[in-house]
Design an enzyme around this catalytic site. Structure first.
Site, PDB file in Angstrom:
ATOM      1  N   THR A 176       0.839  -1.189   0.000  1.00  0.00           N
ATOM      2  CA  THR A 176       0.000   0.000   0.000  1.00  0.00           C
ATOM      3  C   THR A 176       0.875   1.240   0.000  1.00  0.00           C
ATOM      4  O   THR A 176       1.827   1.339   0.775  1.00  0.00           O
ATOM      5  CB  THR A 176      -0.945   0.022   1.213  1.00  0.00           C
ATOM      6  OG1 THR A 176      -1.866  -1.073   1.109  1.00  0.00           O
ATOM      7  CG2 THR A 176      -1.744   1.319   1.254  1.00  0.00           C
ATOM      8  N   PHE A 178       1.203   5.067   0.805  1.00  0.00           N
ATOM      9  CA  PHE A 178       0.659   6.109   1.661  1.00  0.00           C
ATOM     10  C   PHE A 178       1.238   7.453   1.237  1.00  0.00           C
ATOM     11  O   PHE A 178       2.341   7.516   0.691  1.00  0.00           O
ATOM     12  CB  PHE A 178       1.021   5.860   3.128  1.00  0.00           C
ATOM     13  CG  PHE A 178       0.250   4.742   3.776  1.00  0.00           C
ATOM     14  CD1 PHE A 178      -0.807   5.013   4.628  1.00  0.00           C
ATOM     15  CD2 PHE A 178       0.588   3.422   3.539  1.00  0.00           C
ATOM     16  CE1 PHE A 178      -1.521   3.986   5.233  1.00  0.00           C
ATOM     17  CE2 PHE A 178      -0.114   2.385   4.142  1.00  0.00           C
ATOM     18  CZ  PHE A 178      -1.169   2.668   4.989  1.00  0.00           C
TER      19      PHE A 178
END
Length: 279
Positions: A176, A178
């Site tokens: 992921t 960010f």
């Protein structure tokens, strides 16, 4: 005074892991929604914030994109990438074959679909507000309820859950991305990215191509392009682009100025150092 850093709480989420990686000495400020991260910055509750924007398996986090579009008072000043290791958690003593209900978010369910279909066939899924909330709800169930949750190893430690299966995502490269938000973006470093959003006329051909030419003609590489509904009218979209270079680099500055003239909505989300996993 330590940096006050907002993140999508509660403790035990991947967002907390990203916040700790970004600023280990920060005072963490957990909030309950994606939109609350930029709101914490503009209201003065936090100095900066960390929020997930893209997953390697499921694409953009639409709640974050929408929050950025609707928050002109914040800018992206950094990006970082977290390895997502999803675990199957349950009360100690629970067996996988006994599980009847699984608490999770839509994203982890999608990321672990094959595992669920093969190891938990017919399991009932129950929605939660976060991976940690899923673990909390699972642990609140009475003993013998045959409940489980998809969560992190840290959540298992925080709530006394047992890890029944580790790293259960379908793909091994589950990551992921960010972004760190602040009131200002990052000064140039020589290896930067810039993120923008814009809308162009949809009632005549070539408007989007015209925007893309402004970058191509200047040799600017676009690393990502996608669209989001404008929430104004069906068929009207906001386009989102990530490009190589800083907004103050002369070719990028010229292109952005030209794109703004072609657009009826235009916003630079920010320029920030490009994240390299080998750095």
């Amino acid at each position: 005074m330590p940096l006050r850093l907002a993140y999508l709480g509660p403790p035990g989420t991947f967002s907390e892991e990203a916040a700790l990686q970004y600023a280990p000495a920060a005072e963490l400020v957990p909030v309950t929604t994606f939109a609350a991260v930029p709101e914490a910055i503009t209201s003065g509750l936090a100095d900066e914030g960390v929020i997930p924007i893209e997953n390697s398996l499921q694409g953009s986090v639409t709640e974050t994109v929408d929050a950025l579009i609707e928050s002109p008072g914040v800018a992206i000043k950094a990006e970082l990438i977290i390895d997502v290791v999803q675990c199957l958690l349950a009360r100690p003593g629970t067996a996988i074959e006994d599980i009847r209900v699984l608490y999770s978010l839509p994203q982890p369910l999608g990321q672990c679909r094959k595992f669920i279909e093969t190891r938990l066939p017919g399991v009932q899924t129950a929605a939660a507000l976060s991976t940690v909330a899923a673990v909390e709800e699972m642990m609140r169930q009475p003993e013998g309820a045959a409940a489980a949750a998809i969560g992190t190893r840290r959540a298992a430690q925080l709530y006394g859950a047992a890890v029944l299966a580790d790293d259960i995502a379908d793909a091994p490269n589950n990551q992921t991305r960010f972004v760190a938000l602040a009131k200002e973006d990052h000064p140039p470093t020589g290896d930067d990215k810039t993120s923008i959003a814009f809308s162009v006329a949809h009632d005549r051909p070539g408007t989007l191509v015209g925007v893309l030419h402004e970058f191509a003609d200047r040799g600017i590489n676009l690393t990502k392009i996608e669209s989001r509904p404008s929430k104004q009218e069906l068929g009207i979209y906001v386009f989102l682009i990530d490009l190589q270079g800083h907004r103050t680099d002369p070719p990028v500055a010229e292109a952005l100025q030209a794109v703004e003239k072609l657009s009826y909505f235009f916003r630079v989300f920010g320029s920030y150092p490009r994240c390299r996993r080998d750095s």
